[in-house]
Design a protein around this motif. Structure first.
Motif, PDB file in Angstrom:
ATOM      1  N   ARG A 203      19.973  36.848  13.490  1.00  0.00           N
ATOM      2  CA  ARG A 203      21.238  36.614  12.785  1.00  0.00           C
ATOM      3  C   ARG A 203      22.410  36.536  13.764  1.00  0.00           C
ATOM      4  O   ARG A 203      22.433  37.224  14.780  1.00  0.00           O
ATOM      5  N   THR A 204      23.368  35.720  13.420  1.00  0.00           N
ATOM      6  CA  THR A 204      24.439  35.386  14.362  1.00  0.00           C
ATOM      7  C   THR A 204      25.724  36.183  14.170  1.00  0.00           C
ATOM      8  O   THR A 204      26.650  36.055  14.968  1.00  0.00           O
ATOM      9  N   ASP A 205      25.819  36.983  13.109  1.00  0.00           N
ATOM     10  CA  ASP A 205      27.071  37.686  12.830  1.00  0.00           C
ATOM     11  C   ASP A 205      27.106  39.055  13.498  1.00  0.00           C
ATOM     12  O   ASP A 205      27.296  40.080  12.849  1.00  0.00           O
ATOM     13  N   GLY A 206      26.939  39.082  14.804  1.00  0.00           N
ATOM     14  CA  GLY A 206      26.982  40.335  15.552  1.00  0.00           C
ATOM     15  C   GLY A 206      25.642  40.666  16.167  1.00  0.00           C
ATOM     16  O   GLY A 206      24.630  39.998  15.914  1.00  0.00           O
ATOM     17  N   ALA A 207      25.630  41.707  16.981  1.00  0.00           N
ATOM     18  CA  ALA A 207      24.410  42.109  17.686  1.00  0.00           C
ATOM     19  C   ALA A 207      23.416  42.765  16.731  1.00  0.00           C
ATOM     20  O   ALA A 207      23.787  43.286  15.677  1.00  0.00           O
ATOM     21  N   ALA A 208      22.130  42.733  17.128  1.00  0.00           N
ATOM     22  CA  ALA A 208      21.062  43.363  16.356  1.00  0.00           C
ATOM     23  C   ALA A 208      20.361  44.400  17.221  1.00  0.00           C
ATOM     24  O   ALA A 208      20.313  44.273  18.458  1.00  0.00           O
ATOM     25  N   LEU A 209      19.811  45.421  16.581  1.00  0.00           N
ATOM     26  CA  LEU A 209      19.055  46.460  17.270  1.00  0.00           C
ATOM     27  C   LEU A 209      17.772  46.713  16.497  1.00  0.00           C
ATOM     28  O   LEU A 209      17.817  46.920  15.278  1.00  0.00           O
TER      29      LEU A 209
ATOM     30  N   ARG B 113      23.129  40.718  22.788  1.00  0.00           N
ATOM     31  CA  ARG B 113      22.783  40.104  21.514  1.00  0.00           C
ATOM     32  C   ARG B 113      21.722  40.895  20.751  1.00  0.00           C
ATOM     33  O   ARG B 113      21.841  41.083  19.552  1.00  0.00           O
ATOM     34  N   ILE B 114      20.653  41.306  21.445  1.00  0.00           N
ATOM     35  CA  ILE B 114      19.592  42.065  20.796  1.00  0.00           C
ATOM     36  C   ILE B 114      19.261  43.281  21.652  1.00  0.00           C
ATOM     37  O   ILE B 114      19.024  43.157  22.857  1.00  0.00           O
ATOM     38  N   PHE B 115      19.261  44.447  21.021  1.00  0.00           N
ATOM     39  CA  PHE B 115      18.933  45.701  21.688  1.00  0.00           C
ATOM     40  C   PHE B 115      17.661  46.291  21.088  1.00  0.00           C
ATOM     41  O   PHE B 115      17.270  45.943  19.973  1.00  0.00           O
ATOM     42  N   ARG B 116      17.045  47.205  21.821  1.00  0.00           N
ATOM     43  CA  ARG B 116      15.888  47.947  21.322  1.00  0.00           C
ATOM     44  C   ARG B 116      16.131  49.422  21.594  1.00  0.00           C
ATOM     45  O   ARG B 116      16.852  49.790  22.531  1.00  0.00           O
ATOM     46  N   ALA B 117      15.520  50.291  20.771  1.00  0.00           N
ATOM     47  CA  ALA B 117      15.813  51.715  20.918  1.00  0.00           C
ATOM     48  C   ALA B 117      14.730  52.563  20.265  1.00  0.00           C
ATOM     49  O   ALA B 117      13.858  52.078  19.554  1.00  0.00           O
ATOM     50  N   ASP B 118      14.838  53.871  20.533  1.00  0.00           N
ATOM     51  CA  ASP B 118      14.011  54.865  19.857  1.00  0.00           C
ATOM     52  C   ASP B 118      14.741  55.320  18.591  1.00  0.00           C
ATOM     53  O   ASP B 118      15.699  54.685  18.153  1.00  0.00           O
ATOM     54  N   ASN B 119      14.298  56.434  18.022  1.00  0.00           N
ATOM     55  CA  ASN B 119      14.856  56.949  16.781  1.00  0.00           C
ATOM     56  C   ASN B 119      16.373  57.121  16.885  1.00  0.00           C
ATOM     57  O   ASN B 119      16.878  57.664  17.860  1.00  0.00           O
ATOM     58  N   LEU B 120      17.095  56.709  15.857  1.00  0.00           N
ATOM     59  CA  LEU B 120      18.556  56.750  15.869  1.00  0.00           C
ATOM     60  C   LEU B 120      19.125  57.928  15.091  1.00  0.00           C
ATOM     61  O   LEU B 120      20.329  57.993  14.865  1.00  0.00           O
ATOM     62  N   GLN B 121      18.258  58.871  14.691  1.00  0.00           N
ATOM     63  CA  GLN B 121      18.720  59.981  13.853  1.00  0.00           C
ATOM     64  C   GLN B 121      19.774  60.841  14.533  1.00  0.00           C
ATOM     65  O   GLN B 121      20.627  61.417  13.876  1.00  0.00           O
ATOM     66  N   GLY B 122      19.694  60.962  15.861  1.00  0.00           N
ATOM     67  CA  GLY B 122      20.584  61.876  16.573  1.00  0.00           C
ATOM     68  C   GLY B 122      21.852  61.254  17.106  1.00  0.00           C
ATOM     69  O   GLY B 122      22.558  61.880  17.916  1.00  0.00           O
ATOM     70  N   LEU B 123      22.175  60.031  16.709  1.00  0.00           N
ATOM     71  CA  LEU B 123      23.374  59.384  17.231  1.00  0.00           C
ATOM     72  C   LEU B 123      24.626  60.199  16.906  1.00  0.00           C
ATOM     73  O   LEU B 123      24.807  60.675  15.789  1.00  0.00           O
TER      74      LEU B 123
ATOM     75  N   ALA C 223      20.130  59.146  21.674  1.00  0.00           N
ATOM     76  CA  ALA C 223      18.899  58.365  21.827  1.00  0.00           C
ATOM     77  C   ALA C 223      18.676  58.173  23.321  1.00  0.00           C
ATOM     78  O   ALA C 223      19.634  58.127  24.092  1.00  0.00           O
ATOM     79  N   VAL C 224      17.416  58.064  23.713  1.00  0.00           N
ATOM     80  CA  VAL C 224      17.120  58.057  25.153  1.00  0.00           C
ATOM     81  C   VAL C 224      16.408  56.787  25.619  1.00  0.00           C
ATOM     82  O   VAL C 224      16.163  56.629  26.810  1.00  0.00           O
ATOM     83  N   ASN C 225      16.076  55.892  24.699  1.00  0.00           N
ATOM     84  CA  ASN C 225      15.288  54.718  25.070  1.00  0.00           C
ATOM     85  C   ASN C 225      15.942  53.439  24.553  1.00  0.00           C
ATOM     86  O   ASN C 225      15.276  52.552  24.010  1.00  0.00           O
ATOM     87  N   ALA C 226      17.258  53.353  24.722  1.00  0.00           N
ATOM     88  CA  ALA C 226      18.001  52.193  24.242  1.00  0.00           C
ATOM     89  C   ALA C 226      18.309  51.258  25.405  1.00  0.00           C
ATOM     90  O   ALA C 226      18.799  51.695  26.454  1.00  0.00           O
ATOM     91  N   ARG C 227      18.013  49.974  25.208  1.00  0.00           N
ATOM     92  CA  ARG C 227      18.323  49.004  26.257  1.00  0.00           C
ATOM     93  C   ARG C 227      18.493  47.611  25.657  1.00  0.00           C
ATOM     94  O   ARG C 227      18.105  47.343  24.526  1.00  0.00           O
TER      95      ARG C 227
ATOM     96  N   VAL D  13      17.268  46.827  12.609  1.00  0.00           N
ATOM     97  CA  VAL D  13      15.919  46.582  12.097  1.00  0.00           C
ATOM     98  C   VAL D  13      15.116  47.855  12.312  1.00  0.00           C
ATOM     99  O   VAL D  13      14.775  48.207  13.446  1.00  0.00           O
ATOM    100  N   ASP D  14      14.836  48.565  11.254  1.00  0.00           N
ATOM    101  CA  ASP D  14      14.162  49.863  11.296  1.00  0.00           C
ATOM    102  C   ASP D  14      12.682  49.657  10.972  1.00  0.00           C
ATOM    103  O   ASP D  14      12.322  49.316   9.841  1.00  0.00           O
TER     104      ASP D  14
END
Length: 263
Positions: A149-155, A34-44, A13-17, A62-63
């Protein structure tokens, strides 16, 4: 703002921050990790999954992609990780073949009743953004709650990590008290990776046709687009918080998201 430190280097992915490290109106900054944002995750890759899940503690994805996108592209490798919970919350009725990138037609009476019938590019893009809020307020609120949610990071992610993800990130940062300039800078930061994003998406039959229907420059996230979106929320709803409150967002929700993104 130490912009470069917020990028997450992934192979697939190329747009994760990170939404952390951004200045807030009270002189602080949003909390990192805590919270990340990204592009398509298909190629991870396997290394990417390990970094996100083990290294960064990712527990919620969150897709925001449409049902068609998920069906055509697949749910992605993180769905195979038992520690990660997925929240699929599409934001729009598709106007392109499979995405919203070809959404040229805006119903001015429903989306932008205060605008002239002949819309310029700024109003076209902000109209698309208001379409998310108009068509799927339930998904917008549910996505922000999942990000709290508090049980770990979200993307949170979509296809390019630009428009749908940009709107949800802007709303989350607004709730957390980030400055408007910080919200705008986070939105426009995607432009630094735009060529890489489009190259990835054009490699997929799902996205190529919609992307090629418009010039590359039309996909650039410009500051005036998100400014227009936020300004109209200010004018019509007394700000993003006013809109959220009208659609079921509570003081408890605000406290939860604020706690996630504030030190």
């Amino acid at each position: 703002m130490e912009e470069l430190t917020r990028w997450i280097d992934l192979e697939g992915a190329v747009n994760a921050r990170d939404l952390g490290g951004l200045p807030t109106s009270d002189g602080g900054e949003t909390r990192r990790g805590r919270i990340f944002r990204a592009d398509n995750l298909q190629g991870l890759t396997a290394a990417d999954v390990s970094l996100l899940v083990t290294g960064l503690g990712l527990r919620h994805v969150v897709d925001l992609r449409s049902n068609a996108e998920v069906a055509l592209e697949g749910p992605g490798p993180l769905t195979q990780v038992p520690e990660v919970r997925h929240h699929h919350l599409t934001l729009f009725a598709e106007r392109g073949r499979h995405t919203d990138v070809d959404a040229d037609t805006i119903d001015g009476d429903r989306v932008l009743p205060w605008a002239e019938r002949e819309l310029d590019e700024e109003l076209r893009v902000s109209g698309i953004y208001f379409g998310y809020l108009r068509d799927r307020p339930d998904a917008v609120v549910a996505a922000l709650r999942a990000m709290s949610r508090t049980d770990g990071a979200a993307l949170v992610h979509c296809a390019a990590g630009k428009d749908r993800t940009g709107v949800l990130s802007a709303l989350a940062l607004e709730v957390a008290g980030a400055t408007r300039e910080a919200i705008i800078e986070d939105y426009t930061a995607t432009g630094e990776r735009l060529e890489l994003i489009l190259k990835r998406l054009r490699a997929s039959d799902t996205y190529r046709g919609d992307l090629d229907s418009r010039p590359t420059d039309d996909h650039m996230p410009r500051r005036r687009y998100i400014q227009q979106f936020l300004n109209v929320l200010d004018d019509r709803f007394d700000g993003p918080m006013g809109w959220l409150t009208q659609h079921g967002w509570t003081d408890s929700d605000t406290a939860s998201l604020h706690a996630r993104l504030r030190a």
